[in-house]
Design a protein around this motif. Structure first.
Motif, PDB file in Angstrom:
ATOM      1  N   UNK A 227       2.100   4.630   4.926  1.00 16.69           N
ATOM      2  CA  UNK A 227       1.055   4.396   3.924  1.00 16.69           C
ATOM      3  C   UNK A 227       1.289   3.081   3.202  1.00 16.69           C
ATOM      4  N   UNK A 228       2.533   2.846   2.794  1.00 13.87           N
ATOM      5  CA  UNK A 228       2.852   1.588   2.116  1.00 13.87           C
ATOM      6  C   UNK A 228       2.608   0.394   3.036  1.00 13.87           C
ATOM      7  N   UNK A 229       2.994   0.524   4.315  1.00 13.85           N
ATOM      8  CA  UNK A 229       2.781  -0.580   5.267  1.00 13.85           C
ATOM      9  C   UNK A 229       1.299  -0.860   5.457  1.00 13.85           C
ATOM     10  N   UNK A 230       0.498   0.177   5.589  1.00 18.34           N
ATOM     11  CA  UNK A 230      -0.945  -0.025   5.761  1.00 18.34           C
ATOM     12  C   UNK A 230      -1.538  -0.743   4.541  1.00 18.34           C
ATOM     13  N   UNK A 231      -1.081  -0.382   3.342  1.00 14.10           N
ATOM     14  CA  UNK A 231      -1.571  -1.071   2.148  1.00 14.10           C
ATOM     15  C   UNK A 231      -1.195  -2.548   2.205  1.00 14.10           C
ATOM     16  N   UNK A 232       0.052  -2.838   2.574  1.00 12.20           N
ATOM     17  CA  UNK A 232       0.501  -4.226   2.657  1.00 12.20           C
ATOM     18  C   UNK A 232      -0.302  -5.019   3.682  1.00 12.20           C
ATOM     19  N   UNK A 233      -0.799  -4.340   4.713  1.00  9.72           N
ATOM     20  CA  UNK A 233      -1.591  -4.989   5.745  1.00  9.72           C
ATOM     21  C   UNK A 233      -3.083  -4.999   5.420  1.00  9.72           C
ATOM     22  N   UNK A 234      -3.468  -4.427   4.286  1.00  8.11           N
ATOM     23  CA  UNK A 234      -4.874  -4.380   3.915  1.00  8.11           C
ATOM     24  C   UNK A 234      -5.676  -3.356   4.690  1.00  8.11           C
ATOM     25  N   UNK A 235      -5.004  -2.415   5.335  1.00  7.28           N
ATOM     26  CA  UNK A 235      -5.672  -1.379   6.129  1.00  7.28           C
ATOM     27  C   UNK A 235      -5.773  -0.100   5.295  1.00  7.28           C
ATOM     28  N   UNK A 236      -6.674  -0.122   4.338  1.00  9.85           N
ATOM     29  CA  UNK A 236      -6.700   0.913   3.307  1.00  9.85           C
ATOM     30  C   UNK A 236      -7.189   2.257   3.831  1.00  9.85           C
ATOM     31  N   UNK A 237      -8.133   2.263   4.754  1.00  9.65           N
ATOM     32  CA  UNK A 237      -8.583   3.531   5.324  1.00  9.65           C
ATOM     33  C   UNK A 237      -7.429   4.232   6.044  1.00  9.65           C
ATOM     34  N   UNK A 238      -6.660   3.455   6.797  1.00 12.03           N
ATOM     35  CA  UNK A 238      -5.513   4.039   7.493  1.00 12.03           C
ATOM     36  C   UNK A 238      -4.458   4.516   6.500  1.00 12.03           C
ATOM     37  N   UNK A 239      -4.276   3.784   5.394  1.00 11.28           N
ATOM     38  CA  UNK A 239      -3.327   4.212   4.368  1.00 11.28           C
ATOM     39  C   UNK A 239      -3.745   5.551   3.777  1.00 11.28           C
ATOM     40  N   UNK A 441      -9.715   0.277  -1.826  1.00 11.68           N
ATOM     41  CA  UNK A 441     -10.835   0.505  -0.921  1.00 11.68           C
ATOM     42  C   UNK A 441     -12.143   0.771  -1.678  1.00 11.68           C
ATOM     43  N   UNK A 442     -12.084   0.681  -3.024  1.00 14.73           N
ATOM     44  CA  UNK A 442     -13.295   0.785  -3.824  1.00 14.73           C
ATOM     45  C   UNK A 442     -13.683   2.179  -4.253  1.00 14.73           C
ATOM     46  N   UNK A 443     -12.800   3.176  -4.078  1.00 14.49           N
ATOM     47  CA  UNK A 443     -13.131   4.553  -4.436  1.00 14.49           C
ATOM     48  C   UNK A 443     -12.304   4.978  -5.641  1.00 14.49           C
ATOM     49  N   UNK A 444     -12.783   4.639  -6.838  1.00 12.01           N
ATOM     50  CA  UNK A 444     -12.026   4.975  -8.049  1.00 12.01           C
ATOM     51  C   UNK A 444     -12.098   6.461  -8.369  1.00 12.01           C
ATOM     52  N   UNK A 445     -13.128   7.161  -7.903  1.00 11.24           N
ATOM     53  CA  UNK A 445     -13.218   8.610  -8.140  1.00 11.24           C
ATOM     54  C   UNK A 445     -12.026   9.317  -7.496  1.00 11.24           C
ATOM     55  N   UNK A 446     -11.784   9.008  -6.221  1.00 13.98           N
ATOM     56  CA  UNK A 446     -10.673   9.639  -5.520  1.00 13.98           C
ATOM     57  C   UNK A 446      -9.324   9.164  -6.071  1.00 13.98           C
ATOM     58  N   UNK A 447      -9.251   7.900  -6.464  1.00 15.40           N
ATOM     59  CA  UNK A 447      -8.004   7.398  -7.051  1.00 15.40           C
ATOM     60  C   UNK A 447      -7.677   8.167  -8.315  1.00 15.40           C
ATOM     61  N   UNK A 448      -8.676   8.397  -9.155  1.00 11.30           N
ATOM     62  CA  UNK A 448      -8.453   9.145 -10.397  1.00 11.30           C
ATOM     63  C   UNK A 448      -8.019  10.573 -10.096  1.00 11.30           C
ATOM     64  N   UNK A 449      -8.583  11.187  -9.057  1.00 11.96           N
ATOM     65  CA  UNK A 449      -8.191  12.551  -8.691  1.00 11.96           C
ATOM     66  C   UNK A 449      -6.710  12.622  -8.358  1.00 11.96           C
TER      67      UNK A 449
END
Length: 542
Positions: A227-239, A441-449
């Motif tokens: 998950x951390x690697x995907x974030x570093x690579x900008x692959x947020x859906x995969x993260x 990835x632009x989904x603040x609703x899920x981030x807040x959850x």
């Protein structure tokens, strides 16, 4: 029973056999084969031999923490938003320009640990497991791939570690039988991509948490780091997908009720997470993903510098506090003996605690009051009043998270060490990584959850999607993971180190001297000088 009950002599032999793979002699008549040794050629010829090497890999990984008294702590905490030097004789990131250079000790030590300890051992397992002559030892491809997967996890861990600190670094994917002097730096994204590929293989073939021994790597640990690697690579859906595989696997859950050996004691569920004996799944802890094991009175149970050294480094030098008659405090089984190496900042000890109901700031989890504890003192048991000396308040008496406290190493409360295990990953961080991926990835609703899952467990007020930002996630990481997560690496990975030090650093000199180029560490000068066959470029600014 913990996995790291192994003899130091065996570990030393593993280190020697790795070095023997790296250097060879052309004069065959000089070659002797010690048939009873743990050399790779003698040992990596059976499943049991590979298990021996994988145990050695667990030990090698823990050396990031226990290779000496303070490298791990200096690397991750002083000169960040959550920590700073405490003692007057300690002088690290108080002045970034003069301190952080290509010859700074921890800059070289971390490089050497990754390239000289963890990567050679991981690559040895991978190379030998893939040898054609070893095909007959495996009961199935799944068994072989599980062994390779564990080694590839560690190889990915090392490369991710290096890329987070130094940026682009050489990728080392095999073992050598001749010296090499022409390493070149791969790009940082290329290093992340290499680590990602290792982890995707590891996540496919590693066993689940219920099938692994304490201290060994599971599928959940691979997906967490992935998950951390995907974030570093900008692959947020995969993260989001990899974090969800951990969170929704059924193997893990946030602990929301009292558990383990401490549930009959005063405390709360958060303090239970950090009590001796409660780190592994055998205690009922379903939040634990990857844990470094420490065990007193066990040869090899504590690493090169025996034991968990958090009390020594984070704990105040309380024995230097004198009562009004000059009688000093004494080390105790509960508080141990700190030397005030690293203390929290105003930000981490006070400013982030803006919710009175947050149990992570309860007396069970933060020690803020101190008492004279020497039975020979006529003030025994009385509260120690606030101090006015800078040395006292900065080093000898300051608030700290009680998660660092534990049973003294070898029952010696003057050692400055404990036998407490150390979280590398727990599920709370997986939630925070997924929240970061959702936000990016632009989904603040899920981030807040995801953030609210932790805040609900902590009895803290819930947030709204509009509250979510990278800074809020870093604040929540500080509340949840204070002195757990490797904070400097987190800040560097997120591109927030310089900004956060300028905003929250404890010392004015640290805030004023940090430069934009300090967002990465320098490459060790000794490495550049030794690489005579090619130019190993230094990071800008150093």
């Amino acid at each position: 029973m913990k996995i790291l009950k192994i003899k130091k002599s065996g570990l030393a032999a593993i280190g020697i056999c790795v070095m023997s793979v790296l250097v060879s002699c052309n004069d065959d008549f000089l070659y002797e084969e010690p048939l009873s040794s743990l050399s790779a050629d003698n040992t990596l010829v059976s499943v049991a031999g590979f298990e021996t090497y994988l145990t050695g890999l667990s030990w090698a990984a823990r050396e990031e923490y226990s290779q000496d008294d303070n490298t791990f702590f200096i690397t991750n905490f002083p000169g960040t938003d959550v920590g700073e030097d405490a003692g007057a004789e300690y002088f690290t990131y108080r002045n970034w320009i003069s301190y952080l250079t290509s010859v700074t000790p921890e800059v070289g030590r971390n490089w050497n640990w990754a390239y000289g300890t963890l990567l050679p051992q991981a690559n040895t397992v991978i190379v030998y497991a893939n040898k054609e002559e070893n095909n007959g030892i495996w009961e199935s491809d799944a068994q072989k791939n599980a062994v390779i997967a564990e080694a590839r996890f560690y190889r990915a861990y090392a490369h991710n570690f290096l890329a987070n600190l130094y940026g682009g670094v050489p990728i080392v994917d095999t073992i050598l039988n001749v010296p090499k002097y022409d390493y070149v730096r791969a790009g940082r994204q290329e290093v992340y991509e290499f680590a990602k590929n290792d982890l995707e293989f590891a996540a496919q073939w590693l066993p689940s948490a219920n099938q692994t021994a304490p201290g060994r790597i599971s599928k959940g640990a691979a997906d967490h780091l992935l998950t951390e690697l995907y974030i570093s690579l900008g692959q947020y859906e995969k993260a989001i997908e990899s974090a969800s595989r951990v969170i929704e696997s059924g193997d893990y859950r946030l602990m929301t009720s009292r558990f383990g050996s401490s549930q009959s004691e005063s405390g709360d569920v958060f303090s239970d997470l950090f009590k001796d004996g409660n780190f592994n799944r055998s205690s009922g802890n379903m939040e634990s993903i990857y844990v470094w094991q420490f065990e007193s009175f066990t040869v090899g149970g504590g690493g090169t510098r025996d034991g968990n050294q958090a009390v020594r480094n984070f704990g105040p030098f309380f024995v230097r506090i004198l009562d009004p008659n000059g009688v000093p405090n004494v080390p105790t089984d509960e508080m141990g003996r700190g030397v005030g190496r690293v203390r929290g900042t105003v930000y981490s000890l006070y400013e982030i605690w803006n919710d009175a109901n947050d149990i992570r700031n309860s007396p069970y989890n933060m020690r803020r009051d101190f008492h004279y504890n020497n039975p020979n003192s006529e003030y025994f048991g009385q509260v120690v009043p606030p101090k006015t000396s800078a040395e006292d308040t900065l080093r000898s008496m300051y608030s700290y998270p009680r998660k660092i406290e534990g049973e003294p190493w070898n029952l010696n409360n003057t050692s400055g060490r404990t036998s407490k295990d150390v979280y590398v990953y727990r599920l709370a961080e997986t939630y925070l990584l997924r929240a970061e991926a959702y936000l990016r990835n632009g989904n603040t609703d899920k981030a807040a959850e995801d953030i609210n899952a932790l805040r609900a467990r902590a009895n803290a007020g819930l947030i709204s999607p509009g509250d979510v930002s990278l800074d809020f996630i870093l604040d929540e990481r500080a509340r949840e993971l204070l002195f757990e997560e490797p904070r400097r690496r987190t800040l560097i990975r997120m591109g927030k180190l310089v900004e956060r030090v300028k905003q929250h650093g404890l010392l004015e000199s640290s805030r004023n001297t940090i430069q934009d180029y300090n967002g990465l560490w320098p490459i060790p000068q000794v490495v550049i000088d030794a690489n005579i066959g090619a130019e190993l470029e230094q990071n800008p600014g150093y």
